[in-house]
Design an enzyme around this catalytic site. Structure first.
Site, PDB file in Angstrom:
ATOM      1  N   PRO A   1     -34.299  41.916 -48.912  1.00  0.00           N
ATOM      2  CA  PRO A   1     -35.098  43.141 -49.032  1.00  0.00           C
ATOM      3  C   PRO A   1     -34.421  44.338 -48.368  1.00  0.00           C
ATOM      4  CG  PRO A   1     -36.024  41.717 -47.329  1.00  0.00           C
ATOM      5  CD  PRO A   1     -34.834  41.000 -47.894  1.00  0.00           C
ATOM      6  N   GLY A   2     -34.525  45.482 -49.015  1.00  0.00           N
ATOM      7  CA  GLY A   2     -33.995  46.712 -48.424  1.00  0.00           C
ATOM      8  C   GLY A   2     -35.124  47.706 -48.236  1.00  0.00           C
TER       9      GLY A   2
ATOM     10  N   ARG B   1     -33.039  61.363 -54.050  1.00  0.00           N
ATOM     11  CA  ARG B   1     -33.828  60.569 -54.992  1.00  0.00           C
ATOM     12  C   ARG B   1     -34.572  61.409 -56.042  1.00  0.00           C
ATOM     13  NH1 ARG B   1     -37.454  57.465 -54.070  1.00  0.00           N
ATOM     14  NH2 ARG B   1     -36.725  55.767 -55.375  1.00  0.00           N
TER      15      ARG B   1
ATOM     16  N   CYS C   1     -26.911  74.907 -54.737  1.00  0.00           N
ATOM     17  CA  CYS C   1     -26.789  75.703 -55.968  1.00  0.00           C
ATOM     18  C   CYS C   1     -26.863  74.837 -57.212  1.00  0.00           C
ATOM     19  CB  CYS C   1     -25.492  76.492 -55.925  1.00  0.00           C
ATOM     20  SG  CYS C   1     -25.447  77.539 -54.478  1.00  0.00           S
ATOM     21  N   GLU C   2     -28.002  74.263 -57.462  1.00  0.00           N
ATOM     22  CA  GLU C   2     -28.257  73.434 -58.648  1.00  0.00           C
ATOM     23  C   GLU C   2     -29.744  73.537 -58.947  1.00  0.00           C
ATOM     24  OE1 GLU C   2     -26.358  70.654 -60.110  1.00  0.00           O
ATOM     25  OE2 GLU C   2     -24.663  70.601 -58.731  1.00  0.00           O
TER      26      GLU C   2
HETATM   27  N1  LLP Z   1     -29.775  42.978 -53.262  1.00  0.00           N
HETATM   28  C1  LLP Z   1     -29.012  43.528 -54.223  1.00  0.00           C
HETATM   29  C2  LLP Z   1     -27.955  42.721 -54.838  1.00  0.00           C
HETATM   30  C3  LLP Z   1     -29.225  44.860 -54.630  1.00  0.00           C
HETATM   31  O1  LLP Z   1     -28.484  45.390 -55.588  1.00  0.00           O
HETATM   32  C4  LLP Z   1     -30.251  45.626 -54.006  1.00  0.00           C
HETATM   33  C5  LLP Z   1     -30.483  47.008 -54.389  1.00  0.00           C
HETATM   34  C6  LLP Z   1     -31.007  45.000 -52.992  1.00  0.00           C
HETATM   35  C7  LLP Z   1     -30.759  43.677 -52.653  1.00  0.00           C
HETATM   36  C8  LLP Z   1     -32.120  45.719 -52.270  1.00  0.00           C
HETATM   37  O2  LLP Z   1     -33.150  46.090 -53.133  1.00  0.00           O
HETATM   38  P1  LLP Z   1     -34.488  46.752 -52.534  1.00  0.00           P
HETATM   39  O3  LLP Z   1     -35.213  45.668 -51.765  1.00  0.00           O
HETATM   40  O4  LLP Z   1     -34.080  47.880 -51.654  1.00  0.00           O
HETATM   41  O5  LLP Z   1     -35.230  47.207 -53.719  1.00  0.00           O
HETATM   42  N2  LLP Z   1     -30.932  54.007 -54.806  1.00  0.00           N
HETATM   43  C9  LLP Z   1     -32.063  53.456 -55.529  1.00  0.00           C
HETATM   44  C10 LLP Z   1     -32.210  51.982 -55.276  1.00  0.00           C
HETATM   45  C11 LLP Z   1     -30.994  51.183 -55.689  1.00  0.00           C
HETATM   46  C12 LLP Z   1     -31.139  49.702 -55.413  1.00  0.00           C
HETATM   47  C13 LLP Z   1     -29.877  48.991 -55.704  1.00  0.00           C
HETATM   48  N3  LLP Z   1     -29.857  47.595 -55.328  1.00  0.00           N
HETATM   49  C14 LLP Z   1     -33.326  54.225 -55.120  1.00  0.00           C
HETATM   50  O6  LLP Z   1     -33.233  55.150 -54.309  1.00  0.00           O
HETATM   51  O7  LLP Z   1     -34.406  53.960 -55.631  1.00  0.00           O
END
Ligand code: LLP
Length: 427
Positions: free
Chosen positions: A285-286, A323, A355-356
């Site tokens: 989880p991120g 985002r 500037c966008e």
């Molecule tokens: N594991 C892998 C292999 C991933 O590619 C990702 C996220 C995660 C874990 C973590 O996912 P999470 O739990 O955070 O959903 N920048 C985008 C999100 C890109 C996520 C890419 N991969 C945003 O701001 O919504």
């Protein structure tokens, strides 16, 4: 106008008319450190982690925080001290884990484009597992491991072809995505990996997308992955662990994702029913660990009323909070000090100085603000600072971690000199 409950509550709340994160007044922090300023709550991160830990009580599980969401050392230290491993996608992230006191043996290395140098560095550090994403990468990793006289622990990322029903840019488990190995190819690819002397097959993994608010795609993906586990093990290749990736969403705008423990109650029931309940699990989880633990503070520079639109120009921009520009994402925006009851409310687009025309943070927001007032952009703990850039030569903001009534500056504001370091005039 002001969402109730606030995303980030209970750690984020108005006390009187002043917005606090834990026991710290955000206006005070903005005065001391300036804006744009990212502020994170340690209690909120640990509470989010706690929901996973509760869900996994008495199970053999390693939580690997997907640090791409927020890779600041002070944030990593909180998770390292709480026993987390880390999901990394570059050697730079590995260095950060080690600098924050993380345990290399709990690191898993994901990503479609690992270089040979990155593979060597990760092998030397003794990481727990490489999550391999293509057939070509399998052969390169075998070659690199043999060249250094080692064996690389590998898991193959399979693509379950499940629609996570999220923004197309953050879906990763569909056939058309660049990630993972197609379900149909998986057994053959496992057979090949198991035959290579430089590799030791240890697991299987998948990740279907991000900001997922519905549990159905998870349950479907689990079925697909368990079908493969059965087929791979029937081919004589034992799998020590199963990694179900990350992706659980958070509340940005009244979104109602399941809590981590509720989701895992359902998933573990399925795992048990299919006879895999005792298997070691990994999760990555991120966003769900940090997203609602953070806010970004910004000051209103100018009011710019117009015939069709009113603009509220603030000192944070798309380089600080990418985002909205990238995904048209919604972040709630609230004042640090509640306005007087009779203050006139105006519908404004909150925009930055870049500037966008794509440099907007919020559209059609009802706010009662004047130049000099300060605002908090909510749900800014994940994929904000970690995706920040220096576009328009803007220094990236400072970061503060609050812990009860204490606050720690965990990253200084980036100066122009910091930005130019490493550059040279040719003549
Ligand atoms: N594991 C892998 C292999 C991933 O590619 C990702 C996220 C995660 C874990 C973590 O996912 P999470 O739990 O955070 O959903 N920048 C985008 C999100 C890109 C996520 C890419 N991969 C945003 O701001 O919504």
């Amino acid at each position: 106008m002001i969402p109730s409950p606030l995303p980030g509550a209970p750690q984020l709340a108005y006390r009187g008319d002043a917005l606090h994160l834990e026991d710290v007044s955000l206006s005070d922090l903005a005065t001391v450190h300036g804006t744009p300023l990212y502020v994170y709550s340690k209690a909120s991160m640990l509470a989010a982690l706690g929901a996973y830990q509760r869900g996994f009580a008495r199970r053999d599980v390693q939580i690997c925080y997907a640090m791409k969401a927020n890779s600041t050392l002070g944030v990593l230290q909180v998770f390292a001290r709480a026993g987390c491993g880390f999901d990394i996608v570059s050697a730079g992230e590995l260095r950060r884990v080690l600098a924050a006191g993380g345990d290399a043996s709990k690191v898993i290395f994901s990503g479609v484009g690992k270089t040979r140098a990155e593979m060597r560095e990760a092998l030397a550090a003794g990481i727990g597992c490489f999550n391999v994403e293509s057939e070509a990468e399998i052969d390169v990793l075998d070659e690199v491991a043999r060249a250094v006289g080692g064996t690389a622990p590998v898991s193959i990322r399979v693509n379950p072809n499940v629609d996570p029903k999220t923004h197309p840019y953050i879906s990763t488990g569909l056939k058309d995505n660049k990630f993972g190995i197609a379900h149909e190819r998986a057994v053959a690819v496992y057979r090949h990996a198991a035959s290579l002397p430089g590799l030791k097959v240890v697991g299987i993994d998948c990740h279907i997308g991000s900001q997922i608010t519905d549990e159905t795609p998870y349950l479907d993906a689990m079925d697909r992955v368990l079908d493969l586990v059965a087929a791979i093990e029937a081919a004589g290749i034992p799998l020590h662990h199963i990694d179900f990736g990350g992706g659980l969403g958070i509340d940005y705008r009244g979104d109602k994702p399941p809590s981590a423990d509720a989701l895992w109650k359902r998933l573990l029931a399925k795992l048990d029913a299919r006879g895999y309940g005792g298997r070691k699990l990994l999760v990555e989880p991120g966003r769900s660990l940090v997203g609602n633990a953070g806010v970004c503070l910004t000051e209103v520079l100018y009011d710019k009323p117009g015939e069709h639109k009113n603009f509220c120009i603030v000192d944070a921009a798309m380089n600080d909070l990418p985002r909205p520009a990238m995904y048209e994402a919604y972040h709630a925006i609230v004042p640090l000090v509640l306005p007087a009851a009779d203050a006139p409310i105006v519908t404004v687009d909150v925009v930055g100085p870049v500037c966008e025309s794509g440099d907007w943070l919020g559209r059609d927001r009802q706010l009662a603000v004047r130049p000099g007032d300060r605002l908090a952009v909510l749900s800014a703990g994940a994929y904000c600072m970690s995706m920040a850039s220096n576009y328009n030569s803007r220094g990236r903001g400072a970061e503060v971690l609050v812990d009860g009534a204490a606050s720690h500056l965990i990253r200084a504001r980036e100066s122009a000199e910091d930005q130019m370091r490493g550059e040279k005039l040719p003549g």
